[in-house]
Design a protein around this motif. Structure first.
Motif, PDB file in Angstrom:
ATOM      1  N   HIS A   5      14.800  17.311 -94.918  1.00 33.54           N
ATOM      2  CA  HIS A   5      14.261  16.466 -94.055  1.00 33.54           C
ATOM      3  C   HIS A   5      14.803  14.976 -94.364  1.00 33.54           C
ATOM      4  N   HIS A   7      16.897  11.255 -92.693  1.00 27.82           N
ATOM      5  CA  HIS A   7      17.182  10.515 -91.380  1.00 27.82           C
ATOM      6  C   HIS A   7      18.423   9.992 -91.493  1.00 27.82           C
ATOM      7  N   GLU A  96      11.760  15.488 -85.858  1.00 33.55           N
ATOM      8  CA  GLU A  96      10.575  15.744 -86.439  1.00 33.55           C
ATOM      9  C   GLU A  96       9.528  15.498 -85.445  1.00 33.55           C
ATOM     10  N   HIS A 166       5.797  17.855 -93.556  1.00 32.09           N
ATOM     11  CA  HIS A 166       6.630  16.993 -94.426  1.00 32.09           C
ATOM     12  C   HIS A 166       5.930  15.802 -94.917  1.00 32.09           C
ATOM     13  N   ASP A 217      13.359  12.443 -96.919  1.00 28.56           N
ATOM     14  CA  ASP A 217      12.705  11.552 -95.894  1.00 28.56           C
ATOM     15  C   ASP A 217      13.573  10.055 -95.882  1.00 28.56           C
TER      16      ASP A 217
HETATM   17 ZN   LIG Z   1      11.006  11.772 -91.099  1.00 27.38          ZN
END
Ligand SMILES: [Zn+2]
Length: 273
Positions: A5, A7, A96, A166, A217
């Motif tokens: 996960h 970004h 997500e 997550h 994340d």
């Molecule tokens: Zn996230």
């Protein structure tokens, strides 16, 4: 290691993404799942991941904060846009998506009840898409841990689920209870902020290693508060998991990689040369 996960389309990486990716490979990361938050971000993620085949993998979804702020016509356009992309692109996951009950996000709709209803409807839609398309879900559940798990448990009564919770910030007891109800297909991913987060350490202690994954994340949830996070920091999360579980870090990394391959079946890791 596989980052489940990140970004990477965030503006935080505009100036040095190639360096960040090289650092990730150098620390032993073979694959990164790039999640998206909006329909336009989904297109950006598809473009970015297409430029790094085998290393970056697209996950397409609508973040619950975005779901809460869109006007009804925009929301249904975004939902159908993501749904058709999921059916026509090499997406490896849906994400997500989920629930966010923080007061700031709940205040973005006409009322908190409206916000919760909009989020619940969108999340239920993505859960059933996940089951229909056999694509795993990357779930955000900020301040809504046991509510999100209740949706997952309910979906699991209808058909098998494939879910990664997550950066779960709910109580470990809720995670344990959900794992008893959903004996297969439910996982919890651990971000590098576990080095400074007692609640997350407690989750790591109570959830079996076979149900844990790694995530960055990035750019959020760095080992140090306020710092930009990046996939290379996964190594710190793996060390903490090994420490909490009292086992060798190499063994933990191996188990987490196997877990990831079991859940994200469309991710075929590249071998590091
Ligand atoms: Zn996230």
């Amino acid at each position: 290691m596989i980052d489940t996960h990140a970004h990477l389309t965030s503006p935080a990486f505009i100036s040095d993404l190639p360096i960040v990716l090289t650092r990730a490979r150098t620390t032993g990361i073979s694959s990164i799942i790039c999640v998206s938050e909006t329909l336009s971000d989904a297109h950006a993620v598809l473009n970015l991941t297409a430029a790094h085949p085998g290393f970056l993998h697209p996950a397409l979804g609508l973040h619950p904060e975005h779901v809460t702020t869109l006007a009804p016509a925009q929301l249904s356009a975004a939902l159908s846009g993501i749904t058709s992309l999921l059916q026509t692109t090499p997406a490896v996951a849906i994400g997500e998506v989920g629930l966010d009950y923080t007061p700031r996000v709940l205040s973005l709709a006409a009322s908190a009840a409206d916000a919760k209803r909009l989020q619940a409807d969108a999340f239920a839609h993505f859960l059933s898409m996940s089951q229909q398309l056999a694509l795993p879900l990357s779930v955000h559940s900020r301040a809504a841990g046991h509510h999100a798990l209740a949706h997952v448990v309910e979906a699991a009564r209808r058909a098998p689920v494939a879910v990664c919770m997550h950066a779960f910030d709910g109580r470990a007891v809720h995670a344990e209870r959900a794992l008893r109800s959903v004996p297969e297909g439910l996982y919890f991913s651990v971000p590098p902020s576990v080095v400074r987060d007692d609640q997350l350490r407690k989750l790591v202690r109570r959830v079996p290693t076979e149900r844990l994954l790694l995530e960055s994340d990035a750019p959020a949830l760095a080992p140090s508060r306020g710092e930009r996070n990046e996939p290379a920091n996964l190594v710190r999360a793996a060390e903490i998991i090994a420490e909490v579980k009292g086992v060798d870090v190499a063994a933990v990394r191996q188990t987490l990689a196997e877990n990831t391959e079991r859940l994200f079946t469309k991710v075929t890791p590249t071998f590091i040369t």
